[in-house]
Design an enzyme around this catalytic site. Structure first.
Site, PDB file in Angstrom:
ATOM      1  CD  GLU A 116     -55.627 -63.020 -24.949  1.00 58.98           C
ATOM      2  OE1 GLU A 116     -55.756 -61.873 -24.467  1.00 58.98           O
ATOM      3  OE2 GLU A 116     -54.571 -63.441 -25.434  1.00 58.98           O
ATOM      4  CE  LYS A 311     -53.636 -58.198 -24.367  1.00 55.69           C
ATOM      5  NZ  LYS A 311     -54.069 -59.588 -24.543  1.00 55.69           N
ATOM      6  CG  ASP A 327     -59.690 -50.177  -9.483  1.00 55.64           C
ATOM      7  OD1 ASP A 327     -59.537 -50.385 -10.706  1.00 55.64           O
ATOM      8  OD2 ASP A 327     -59.973 -49.074  -9.015  1.00 55.64           O
TER       9      ASP A 327
HETATM   10  C1  MEV Z   1     -51.553 -61.930 -26.239  1.00 50.95           C
HETATM   11  O1  MEV Z   1     -52.666 -61.657 -25.439  1.00 50.95           O
HETATM   12  C2  MEV Z   1     -50.280 -61.674 -25.442  1.00 50.95           C
HETATM   13  C3  MEV Z   1     -48.979 -61.829 -26.218  1.00 50.95           C
HETATM   14  O2  MEV Z   1     -49.005 -61.007 -27.393  1.00 50.95           O
HETATM   15  C4  MEV Z   1     -47.865 -61.406 -25.298  1.00 50.95           C
HETATM   16  C5  MEV Z   1     -46.508 -61.296 -25.950  1.00 50.95           C
HETATM   17  O3  MEV Z   1     -46.403 -61.034 -27.143  1.00 50.95           O
HETATM   18  O4  MEV Z   1     -45.521 -61.413 -25.177  1.00 50.95           O
HETATM   19  C6  MEV Z   1     -48.786 -63.252 -26.687  1.00 50.95           C
END
Ligand code: MEV
Length: 473
Positions: A116, A311, A327
């Site tokens: 990413e 995430k 892992d």
């Molecule tokens: C994108 O990979 C991660 C975000 O969406 C995290 C968040 O919203 O805090 C930018």
């Protein structure tokens, strides 16, 4: 009544005029392939030949792509081939470095393996921000790993309790050959408990076992011990004089470690005076601090937001976990279970303002290893660990937690100020330009242009086309 033949005919008619089927339904024109027997026994070339011929439109082009990704060093290629079964190629991810992480007064450059575009940039930006404000403070709160033997017992639970108590020394002596080396390194089996789970499932009990595995993630060690416990359990039950014939037939269902490790916990924290949060022209430091606290509070009470919030944290965590040969699926599973430990899915990070000080922290379980597994095999993993100054597992837990916290700080900071797209699109710009097959010169011109202009996919395409027209390229 449902008529299969009629339904198929109707579906056929529907397909012939439905534009969705026209777009998606006709894509797979490959002939039906028969199942293959003994695929794993084929040579690598035969496997490639089979997959290219049966599942791709242009077998020669497929073979060329795969050949491009084969390593010229045959020994290195063989090493990679043998990590898994049926290898046909190497799958590259970029390995980036986020420098300037001050963790407990020691400077680290953190290797991150991730696809990413904005993640490494965001981590680096956060590292720099906190470098100037005292850096990160971390602490390992526990290193307990868990494994369980799940079994069914049909009888008096008091008798079972007494039986398990009486055979505990046997569990230890039967695993002595497995624990010998681990004990030399200060680890071993730390607890074996009988848990009565019959309220949840009739006749279900478990041996809930704790382990200390020092610098190893410990999966093999734990699973070997558990499988031996299961053997000991069955053998001793058969000979236990206190059991009836039925009670002596303990039925072991499975023996396996748990990836839920709430006792293998690490905390990372940053803090500074609210006045020092002075990076944003549009917000006063205290407005910014309050927005940060509110954003975290929202993630704490709203699972739809919490999942995305976490995430973003996992962007940082997984990329270091992957770079150091650990892992990441195990880590993901354990972390998300921990985020739900109080009954609903919550934020892994926390923020507060107290007496003019802004504090932002993370607490999460991380079962990691710096010996065993891929750590001494994969050349890039070895290098990543060397870059991190060959950390112990506990040190790696702290570094990984910091990467997660830094990532979250960067994401939430963008969200509550400029919005996420500005920074994200800046980093994604090169991907779009590569898709458009821009030349190096075009990339340079357009990267400079988008330093001052808002980048969106259509804006990039438009600017690119304009550039080509202007320059008559
Ligand atoms: C994108 O990979 C991660 C975000 O969406 C995290 C968040 O919203 O805090 C930018």
């Amino acid at each position: 009544m449902f008529q299969f033949g009629k339904a198929v005919t109707q579906l056929g008619a529907f397909k012939s005029f439905n534009p969705i089927f026209l777009i998606f339904g006709v894509r797979n024109t490959m002939p039906m392939t028969k199942p293959i027997k003994g695929f794993s026994k084929l040579t690598k070339e035969e496997k490639i030949d089979w997959i290219a011929t049966h599942y791709t439109h242009d077998p020669e082009a497929t073979k060329q792509v795969l050949a491009h990704y084969a390593h010229a060093d045959l020994d290195l290629q063989k090493l990679h081939d043998e990590f898994i079964e049926n290898t046909i190629a190497n799958y590259y991810l970029p390995l980036g470095i986020a420098p300037n992480f001050l963790i407990n007064d020691k400077l680290y450059a953190i290797p991150m393996a991730i696809e990413e575009s904005s993640v490494v940039a965001a981590a680096s930006k956060s590292a720099k921000f906190w470098l100037d404000r005292g850096g990160f403070r971390t602490k390992v709160l526990g290193t307990e790993k868990i494994g369980q033997v799940h079994f069914m017992y049909y009888g008096d639970s008091n008798k079972l309790t007494e039986f398990i108590r009486s055979i505990k020394p046997k569990f230890i002596s039967d695993t002595a050959n497995l624990t010998k080396n681990m004990e030399k390194r200060g680890g071993g089996i730390t607890d074996i408990q009988l848990r009565n789970k019959t309220q949840a499932l009739e006749n279900y009990y478990q041996l809930h076992c704790s382990f200390e595995t020092r610098d190893a993630m410990g999966a093999n060690f734990i699973n070997s011990c558990l499988e031996q416990f299961a053997e000991t359990l069955k053998r001793e039950a058969k000979n236990y004089p206190g059991f009836s014939a039925k009670e002596s037939q303990i039925e072991v269902v499975m023996s396996i470690l748990s990836n839920y490790v709430p006792g293998c916990l690490v905390r990372a924290e940053v803090s500074c005076s609210v006045d020092e949060l002075n990076e944003h022209p549009s917000l006063t430091p205290s407005e910014f601090a309050e927005k940060m606290v509110r954003a975290v509070a929202i993630a704490n009470v709203e699972p739809f937001r919490a999942v995305t919030h976490n995430k973003g944290i996992m962007n940082g965590i997984d990329s270091v976990v992957l770079a150091t040969g650990n892992d990441f699926r195990a880590v993901e599973a354990g972390v998300h279970a921990y985020a739900s430990k109080d009954g609903s899915y919550c934020s892994l990070t926390h923020a507060k303002i107290e007496n003019g000080t802004f504090t932002f922290w993370i607490e999460l379980p991380l079962a990691l290893g710096t010996v065993g597994g891929l750590t001494s095999l994969h050349p890039l993993v070895k290098l990543a660990l060397e870059i991190l100054q060959n950390p112990t597992a506990e040190e790696l837990m702290q570094i990984v937690a910091v990467a997660g916290l830094a990532q979250n700080f960067a994401a939430v900071r963008s969200l509550v100020t400029t919005g996420i797209q500005q920074g994200h699109m800046k980093m994604h710009l090169l991907n779009i330009l590569n898709q458009l097959k821009a030349t190096e010169q075009e990339k340079e011109i357009l990267t400079n242009y988008f330093k001052k202009h808002t980048a969106s996919h259509s804006a990039v395409v438009e600017a690119f086309e304009k550039l080509r027209q202007d320059h008559g390229i």
